[in-house]
Design a protein around this motif. Structure first.
Motif, short mmCIF file in Angstrom:
data_model
loop_
_atom_site.label_atom_id
_atom_site.label_comp_id
_atom_site.label_asym_id
_atom_site.label_seq_id
_atom_site.Cartn_x
_atom_site.Cartn_y
_atom_site.Cartn_z
N ALA A 6 36.20 33.63 46.21
CA ALA A 6 35.17 34.47 45.62
C ALA A 6 35.53 35.88 46.10
N PHE A 39 37.22 33.85 41.54
CA PHE A 39 35.82 33.80 41.12
C PHE A 39 35.29 35.22 41.34
N GLY A 42 30.59 37.19 42.31
CA GLY A 42 29.66 36.23 42.91
C GLY A 42 28.90 36.85 44.06
N THR A 43 28.55 36.02 45.04
CA THR A 43 27.83 36.51 46.21
C THR A 43 28.67 37.55 46.95
N ASN A 44 29.89 37.13 47.31
CA ASN A 44 30.74 38.02 48.11
C ASN A 44 31.20 39.24 47.33
N TYR A 137 25.67 27.80 39.47
CA TYR A 137 25.99 28.20 40.84
C TYR A 137 24.77 27.90 41.71
N LYS A 167 28.76 24.66 40.95
CA LYS A 167 29.40 25.23 42.13
C LYS A 167 28.39 25.02 43.24
N VAL A 209 35.25 26.85 45.90
CA VAL A 209 35.14 28.30 45.72
C VAL A 209 34.56 28.84 47.00
N GLY A 210 35.24 29.77 47.65
CA GLY A 210 34.70 30.29 48.90
C GLY A 210 35.27 31.64 49.26
N SER A 211 34.61 32.26 50.21
CA SER A 211 35.04 33.59 50.62
C SER A 211 36.29 33.57 51.47
C1 LIG Z 1 31.55 32.33 48.10
C2 LIG Z 1 31.12 32.41 46.73
O1 LIG Z 1 31.26 31.48 46.02
C3 LIG Z 1 30.62 33.66 46.23
O2 LIG Z 1 30.83 34.68 46.87
O3 LIG Z 1 30.03 33.68 45.18
#
Ligand SMILES: CC(=O)C(=O)O
Ligand SMILES: CC(=O)N[C@H](C=O)[C@@H](O)[C@H](O)[C@H](O)CO
Length: 299
Positions: A6, A39, A42-44, A137, A167, A209-211
């Motif tokens: 991400a 990705f 997203g959050t990150n 998500y 996700k 999926v990850g930071s």
């Molecule tokens: C870690 C993740 O999936 C995001 O940042 O959206």
């Protein structure tokens, strides 16, 4: 089993987006981190701190790089913006095969109160990108949602045509397993807790999926490879390697801490994050660097 970072959003010192960094960032991920798909937003990527026009420009910029496939997180607090971004991504993807899917999460100020209400929010967003795979998500730590993912998935499979999975950023592995077992063909789960990737694989997730795959892609793939070689001892040892790095940033906010780590490993994205998040102070940066040196991460 694919590891999908991400990605973070690089800023200039005035916190406008530094679009020019993205080509180098994509090269870094594909050449140094063994990454094939990203990705974005997203959050990150701090998506909810970005404007709609910035998010569209990010899609264009990532689409213009050529080394990586792309999944775009399209939701915003306003359904109008979510649909607008989804249809924008769909349009860009018609001339750009690198874009392979979209994802959307729930709004978190006004929340849906049932699985059906959540579906009713997501349906028009998913159908604005009819040519792309759509994934929900699930990130209850941020959205505060308590809707059951098993009921949600059953409804999504029958009501959202391009629904291809969840996700799953949660530690409730029993529910994840139920979702995996009840999945229609073609519906898969992306796992989102990097610290327990190994159990996500074991539970039946098909990708993650990850930071942390932004800077620990090779270590993540060592977990995957040893797992599928039935070498659980090595897989667990490598998993501890990811946990140690997460522990090194400890109580610091994850996004600025990981942007600092990106700089330490040679991919400077700037240290900025948008308020109300704040960047690490110089002292916090040095202490983090020291902790990472102590565990041998920066060797
Ligand atoms: C870690 C993740 O999936 C995001 O940042 O959206
Ligand atoms: C809450 C959050 O951002 N979760 C991410 C994925 O969804 C993870 O990749 C974490 O950043 C990672 O597991 C480190 O805690």
């Amino acid at each position: 089993f694919e590891l999908i970072p991400a990605v973070f959003t690089p800023y200039n010192s005035d916190l406008t987006i530094d679009y020019e960094k993205i080509q180098d960032y994509a090269t870094f991920l594909s050449e140094k981190q063994n990454i094939t798909t990203v990705f974005i937003s997203g959050t990150n990527g701090e998506s909810l701190s970005l404007s709609l026009s910035e998010r569209k420009q990010l899609v264009d910029t990532w689409a213009a790089q050529t080394s990586l496939k792309i999944i775009v997180m399209v939701s915003a607090e306003s359904i109008v913006d979510s649909i607008s971004l989804s249809s924008y991504v769909s349009k860009v993807s018609s001339s750009n095969p690198n874009i392979i899917g979209i994802a959307a999460m729930s709004p978190s100020f006004f929340k849906p109160s049932s699985a059906q209400d959540l579906i009713d929010y997501l349906s028009p967003i998913a159908s604005a990108s009819p040519n792309l795979d759509f994934r929900y998500y699930h990130i209850p730590s941020m959205t505060g949602l308590t809707i059951s993912m098993t009921s949600f998935q059953t409804l999504a499979q029958s009501q959202i045509k391009n629904f291809k999975g969840i996700k799953y950023t949660d530690t409730d592995l029993f529910t994840l397993r139920k979702c995996v077992r009840n999945a229609n063909e073609g519906v898969t789960h992306y796992f989102g807790k990097d610290e327990i990737l190994i159990t996500g694989i074991q539970t039946g997730a098909k990708s993650a999926v990850g930071s942390t795959y932004n800077f620990m892609g090779p270590l993540g793939y060592e977990i995957v490879t040893s797992f599928f070689d039935n070498d659980f001892e090595t897989a667990t040892e490598k998993q501890d390697g990811i946990v140690e790095v997460v522990e090194a940033w400890g109580d610091l906010e994850g996004i600025p801490a990981q942007k600092a780590i990106m700089e330490m490993v040679g991919m400077d994205l700037g240290r900025g994050v948008r308020p109300p998040l704040r960047s690490l102070t110089d002292d916090e940066y040095s202490e983090l660097e020291q902790s990472l040196k102590e565990i041998g991460f920066l060797d």
